[in-house]
Design a protein around this motif. Structure first.
Motif, short mmCIF file in Angstrom:
data_model
loop_
_atom_site.label_atom_id
_atom_site.label_comp_id
_atom_site.label_asym_id
_atom_site.label_seq_id
_atom_site.Cartn_x
_atom_site.Cartn_y
_atom_site.Cartn_z
N GLU A 1 -96.19 -0.82 -52.61
CA GLU A 1 -95.68 0.34 -53.51
C GLU A 1 -96.63 0.56 -54.70
O GLU A 1 -97.17 -0.38 -55.31
CB GLU A 1 -94.49 -0.16 -54.02
N LEU A 2 -96.63 1.54 -55.31
CA LEU A 2 -97.49 2.29 -56.10
C LEU A 2 -96.65 2.49 -57.49
O LEU A 2 -95.46 3.01 -57.22
CB LEU A 2 -98.33 3.51 -55.79
N PRO A 3 -97.09 2.45 -58.54
CA PRO A 3 -96.08 2.84 -59.77
C PRO A 3 -95.93 4.13 -59.98
O PRO A 3 -95.09 4.74 -60.60
CB PRO A 3 -96.89 2.19 -61.21
N GLU A 4 -96.76 5.16 -59.37
CA GLU A 4 -96.92 6.54 -59.57
C GLU A 4 -97.58 7.15 -58.43
O GLU A 4 -98.24 6.65 -57.45
CB GLU A 4 -97.60 7.10 -61.05
N LYS A 5 -97.05 8.41 -58.23
CA LYS A 5 -97.63 9.32 -57.34
C LYS A 5 -99.07 9.64 -57.15
O LYS A 5 -99.54 9.73 -58.34
CB LYS A 5 -96.62 10.81 -57.45
N GLU B 1 -89.10 9.36 -54.02
CA GLU B 1 -89.01 8.23 -55.11
C GLU B 1 -89.78 6.96 -54.93
O GLU B 1 -90.13 6.09 -55.88
CB GLU B 1 -87.66 7.65 -54.79
N VAL B 2 -90.47 6.98 -53.70
CA VAL B 2 -91.37 5.51 -53.24
C VAL B 2 -92.71 6.36 -53.00
O VAL B 2 -93.11 7.41 -52.06
CB VAL B 2 -90.68 4.83 -51.94
N PHE B 3 -93.72 5.68 -53.31
CA PHE B 3 -95.11 5.91 -53.28
C PHE B 3 -95.77 4.65 -52.63
O PHE B 3 -95.56 3.52 -53.45
CB PHE B 3 -95.75 6.51 -54.59
N MET B 4 -96.53 4.77 -51.71
CA MET B 4 -97.27 3.44 -51.12
C MET B 4 -98.62 3.99 -50.77
O MET B 4 -98.94 5.12 -50.41
CB MET B 4 -96.48 3.15 -49.92
N ALA B 5 -99.56 2.79 -50.54
CA ALA B 5 -100.99 3.17 -50.12
C ALA B 5 -101.40 2.03 -49.58
O ALA B 5 -100.72 0.66 -49.57
CB ALA B 5 -101.72 3.39 -51.41
N LEU B 6 -102.44 2.11 -48.69
CA LEU B 6 -102.92 1.08 -47.88
C LEU B 6 -104.51 1.23 -47.88
O LEU B 6 -104.72 2.25 -47.93
CB LEU B 6 -102.51 1.04 -46.49
#
Length: 181
Positions: A152-156, A166-171
């Motif tokens: 999960e990321l703190p921002e878009k 509401e939820v932003f994620m990266a890999l």
């Protein structure tokens, strides 16, 4: 274009999205969001390309959209894909995992896992270094993506036209590849 192997559960077929799929894809995406009360402006339900998704993805060399159908009936079970992250510099090597939607009778059968695995392999083959995704807390997609190492990321990131999420994620795809070895 190249397609990595995809092991679907028995009884399902996989194909790139085609113009004949567009109406059913739009219906599926809107219905899935509506199920959670999320077919609202600022979500994929209002994407301008929704009327012609197959053309939208076909126009981009490093993008894919796949459809899964029940083999016996031809019913659309779900879809999943990726595209360059809008509003992010191309040299950053970031794709967005998009259009991960499955009709209720086809959930929890392993289809999402199979398609996410395929999309990550294809994104890596296209030269992307990072995969990004957005969702809502009410939807299960964040749980699936977390199993693959998305954090999960703190921002878009980027500007994809979905301010309601509401939820932003990266890999990091290189780390994911190393972890899989």
């Amino acid at each position: 274009p190249h397609r990595a192997p995809c092991e679907l559960p028995p009884g399902f077929t996989l194909a790139p999205a085609a113009p004949a799929d567009d109406a059913a894809l739009r219906e599926l995406i809107v219905a899935c969001l509506d199920e959670y009360g999320l077919a609202i402006p600022g979500t994929a339900a209002f994407d301008p390309e929704l009327a012609a998704l197959s053309a939208h993805f076909a126009a981009m060399p490093n993008a894919r959209l796949y459809v899964v159908r029940e083999a016996a009936t031809g019913a659309l079970a779900g879809c999943a894909g990726f595209e360059p992250l809008k509003g992010h510099p191309p040299e950053a090597g970031v794709c967005e995992m998009v259009k991960f939607y499955f009709a209720p009778p086809y959930r929890r059968l392993g289809l999402g896992t199979a398609l996410l695995r395929l999309c990550l392999a294809e994104a890596t083959a296209c030269g992307y270094r990072h995969a990004y995704m957005e969702t809502f807390r009410a939807m299960r997609s964040a749980q699936l993506f977390a199993k693959f190492g998305f954090r999960e990321l703190p921002e878009k990131w980027g500007r994809n036209g979905h301010p309601a999420v509401e939820v932003f994620m990266a890999l990091d795809l290189a780390r994911a590849r190393e972890a899989a070895v």
